[in-house]
Design a protein around this motif. Structure first.
Motif, PDB file in Angstrom:
ATOM      1  N   LYS A  51      -0.850  -0.528  25.128  1.00 58.12           N
ATOM      2  CA  LYS A  51      -0.674   0.825  25.408  1.00 58.12           C
ATOM      3  C   LYS A  51      -1.202   1.987  24.531  1.00 58.12           C
ATOM      4  CE  LYS A  51       3.810   0.315  25.859  1.00 58.12           C
ATOM      5  NZ  LYS A  51       3.858  -1.251  25.404  1.00 58.12           N
ATOM      6  N   THR A  52      -0.980   1.507  23.248  1.00 58.89           N
ATOM      7  CA  THR A  52      -1.406   2.650  22.293  1.00 58.89           C
ATOM      8  C   THR A  52      -2.779   2.769  21.756  1.00 58.89           C
ATOM      9  OG1 THR A  52       1.053   2.252  21.265  1.00 58.89           O
ATOM     10  CG2 THR A  52      -0.484   3.499  20.069  1.00 58.89           C
ATOM     11  N   THR A  53      -3.183   1.268  21.913  1.00 60.15           N
ATOM     12  CA  THR A  53      -4.613   1.440  21.496  1.00 60.15           C
ATOM     13  C   THR A  53      -5.313   1.940  22.669  1.00 60.15           C
ATOM     14  OG1 THR A  53      -3.950  -0.975  20.457  1.00 60.15           O
ATOM     15  CG2 THR A  53      -6.594  -0.394  20.974  1.00 60.15           C
ATOM     16  N   ARG A  83      -0.352   6.675  15.128  1.00 60.40           N
ATOM     17  CA  ARG A  83      -1.695   6.402  15.467  1.00 60.40           C
ATOM     18  C   ARG A  83      -2.335   7.027  16.529  1.00 60.40           C
ATOM     19  NH1 ARG A  83      -0.229   0.275  17.674  1.00 60.40           N
ATOM     20  NH2 ARG A  83      -2.405   0.568  18.607  1.00 60.40           N
ATOM     21  N   ASP A 175     -11.695  -8.536  26.397  1.00 58.26           N
ATOM     22  CA  ASP A 175     -12.476  -9.275  25.401  1.00 58.26           C
ATOM     23  C   ASP A 175     -11.939 -10.447  24.990  1.00 58.26           C
ATOM     24  OD1 ASP A 175     -11.349  -8.281  22.493  1.00 58.26           O
ATOM     25  OD2 ASP A 175     -10.619  -7.109  24.326  1.00 58.26           O
ATOM     26  N   ALA A 205     -10.000  -2.169  25.105  1.00 57.27           N
ATOM     27  CA  ALA A 205     -10.007  -0.809  24.359  1.00 57.27           C
ATOM     28  C   ALA A 205     -10.867  -1.166  23.012  1.00 57.27           C
ATOM     29  CB  ALA A 205      -8.490  -0.296  23.910  1.00 57.27           C
TER      30      ALA A 205
HETATM   31  N1  LIG Z   1      -8.900  -8.011  21.154  1.00 55.78           N
HETATM   32  C1  LIG Z   1      -8.311  -6.904  21.758  1.00 55.78           C
HETATM   33  N2  LIG Z   1      -6.924  -6.533  21.073  1.00 55.78           N
HETATM   34  C2  LIG Z   1      -6.334  -5.385  21.661  1.00 55.78           C
HETATM   35  C3  LIG Z   1      -6.815  -4.815  22.479  1.00 55.78           C
HETATM   36  N3  LIG Z   1      -6.043  -3.698  22.898  1.00 55.78           N
HETATM   37  C4  LIG Z   1      -4.905  -3.805  21.830  1.00 55.78           C
HETATM   38  N4  LIG Z   1      -5.063  -4.715  21.085  1.00 55.78           N
HETATM   39  C5  LIG Z   1      -4.436  -5.333  19.854  1.00 55.78           C
HETATM   40  O1  LIG Z   1      -3.160  -5.493  20.524  1.00 55.78           O
HETATM   41  C6  LIG Z   1      -1.764  -5.444  19.395  1.00 55.78           C
HETATM   42  C7  LIG Z   1      -1.043  -4.532  20.251  1.00 55.78           C
HETATM   43  O2  LIG Z   1      -1.681  -3.407  20.671  1.00 55.78           O
HETATM   44  P1  LIG Z   1      -0.989  -2.121  20.930  1.00 55.78           P
HETATM   45  O3  LIG Z   1      -1.768  -0.787  21.320  1.00 55.78           O
HETATM   46  O4  LIG Z   1       0.042  -1.689  19.715  1.00 55.78           O
HETATM   47  O5  LIG Z   1       0.160  -2.394  22.146  1.00 55.78           O
HETATM   48  P2  LIG Z   1       1.414  -1.758  22.876  1.00 55.78           P
HETATM   49  O6  LIG Z   1       1.562  -2.233  24.084  1.00 55.78           O
HETATM   50  O7  LIG Z   1       1.271   0.044  22.184  1.00 55.78           O
HETATM   51  O8  LIG Z   1       2.648  -2.133  21.791  1.00 55.78           O
HETATM   52  P3  LIG Z   1       4.092  -1.483  21.782  1.00 55.78           P
HETATM   53  O9  LIG Z   1       4.304  -0.041  21.841  1.00 55.78           O
HETATM   54  O10 LIG Z   1       4.751  -2.056  20.749  1.00 55.78           O
HETATM   55  O11 LIG Z   1       4.783  -1.934  23.255  1.00 55.78           O
HETATM   56  C8  LIG Z   1      -2.765  -4.714  18.358  1.00 55.78           C
HETATM   57  O12 LIG Z   1      -2.939  -5.558  17.324  1.00 55.78           O
HETATM   58  C9  LIG Z   1      -4.067  -4.081  19.009  1.00 55.78           C
HETATM   59  O13 LIG Z   1      -5.053  -4.199  18.134  1.00 55.78           O
HETATM   60  C10 LIG Z   1      -8.027  -4.945  23.025  1.00 55.78           C
HETATM   61  O14 LIG Z   1      -8.558  -4.463  24.202  1.00 55.78           O
HETATM   62  N5  LIG Z   1      -8.662  -6.099  22.586  1.00 55.78           N
END
Ligand SMILES: Nc1nc2c(ncn2[C@@H]2O[C@H](COP(=O)(O)OP(=O)(O)OP(=O)(O)O)[C@@H](O)[C@H]2O)c(=O)[nH]1
Ligand SMILES: [Mg+2]
Length: 222
Positions: A51-53, A83, A175, A205
């Motif tokens: 989500k955050t990414t 972030r 990816d 992302a």
């Molecule tokens: N390879 C890859 N890794 C990704 C991608 N998007 C996110 N990640 C990785 O996945 C992990 C979690 O990503 P976040 O964006 O923190 O996930 P989130 O859903 O916000 O996590 P919470 O807020 O803790 O629920 C990180 O290490 C990112 O770098 C993507 O499109 N490709």
């Protein structure tokens, strides 16, 4: 007690009252958003689905031509807000303590010192959880449920409620699909089984794949 009265567990009654209160507040929020002319997009997923990414990338792109802001929920830490602030957009962290979802009152409180008229799109990143957020309307116009390729194709079947309360599904980390032998056909089939006709976009992302489709999907008309 009247013998004909149906005994209902107290916890069910309390839960129903809380949800009703949330629905009323969410309705007020939706009205406020409409009056201010701000579109609200929320993002829900299991922890770590990306989500955050995706949101950081989205805010960075949109911040160039449009007034965007974000609220982000987590049980603890300001990490995600820090972030997202790298995008240059106003961002606020909501820490929920022990609560596994955001609710309408948390959104309302977080917005007290923001002038909604100053934004075109407000994003809300919910706490990472595929269950709790489904019951809580946040007054958003569009809810996106994210599922990452590393979680497995069966999640729509196992967590149908969250898919039923969302407007679009986003398959993230595309990816990594080949590396984790993610069956794309199966996940599309599973989403359509739970929610026939649901719009689905595939994104990475990291590489930028599908970002245009995602941006188009959230540029809904008010
Ligand atoms: N390879 C890859 N890794 C990704 C991608 N998007 C996110 N990640 C990785 O996945 C992990 C979690 O990503 P976040 O964006 O923190 O996930 P989130 O859903 O916000 O996590 P919470 O807020 O803790 O629920 C990180 O290490 C990112 O770098 C993507 O499109 N490709
Ligand atoms: Mg996050």
């Amino acid at each position: 007690m009247n013998g004909s009265a149906v005994m209902r567990p107290r916890i069910v009654e309390v839960r129903e009252r809380v949800l009703k209160q949330n629905d009323l507040l969410a309705r007020e929020l939706r009205q406020r958003f409409q009056e201010a002319g701000v579109r609200v997009v929320s993002m829900v997923s299991s922890p770590g689905a990306g989500k955050t990414t995706l949101l950081e990338k989205t805010l960075t792109i949109l911040n160039r031509g449009c007034r965007v802001a974000a609220l982000v929920g987590d049980l603890a830490t300001e990490n995600d807000a820090l972030r997202l602030q790298r995008s240059g957009a106003p961002v606020k962290q909501i820490t929920t303590g022990t609560t596994c979802h955001l609710d309408a009152s948390m959104i309302s409180t977080a917005l007290t010192d923001w002038d909604l008229k100053g934004f075109d799109i407000l994003f809300i990143e919910n706490v990472g959880n595929l269950v709790c957020p489904s019951s809580y309307d946040l007054g958003e116009n569009l809810r996106a449920v994210l599922i990452s390729t590393t979680e497995g194709e069966d999640k729509p079947l196992k967590y149908p409620t969250i898919f039923n309360t969302a407007d679009i599904a986003v398959i993230t980390k595309i990816d990594l699909a080949a590396a984790v032998e993610f069956d794309l056909k199966a996940v599309h089939r599973n989403i359509q089984t739970v929610r026939p006709g649901m719009r689905v976009v595939e994104v990475s992302a990291k590489t930028g794949t599908g970002i245009d489709a995602w941006l188009e999907a959230i540029s809904f008309r008010k």
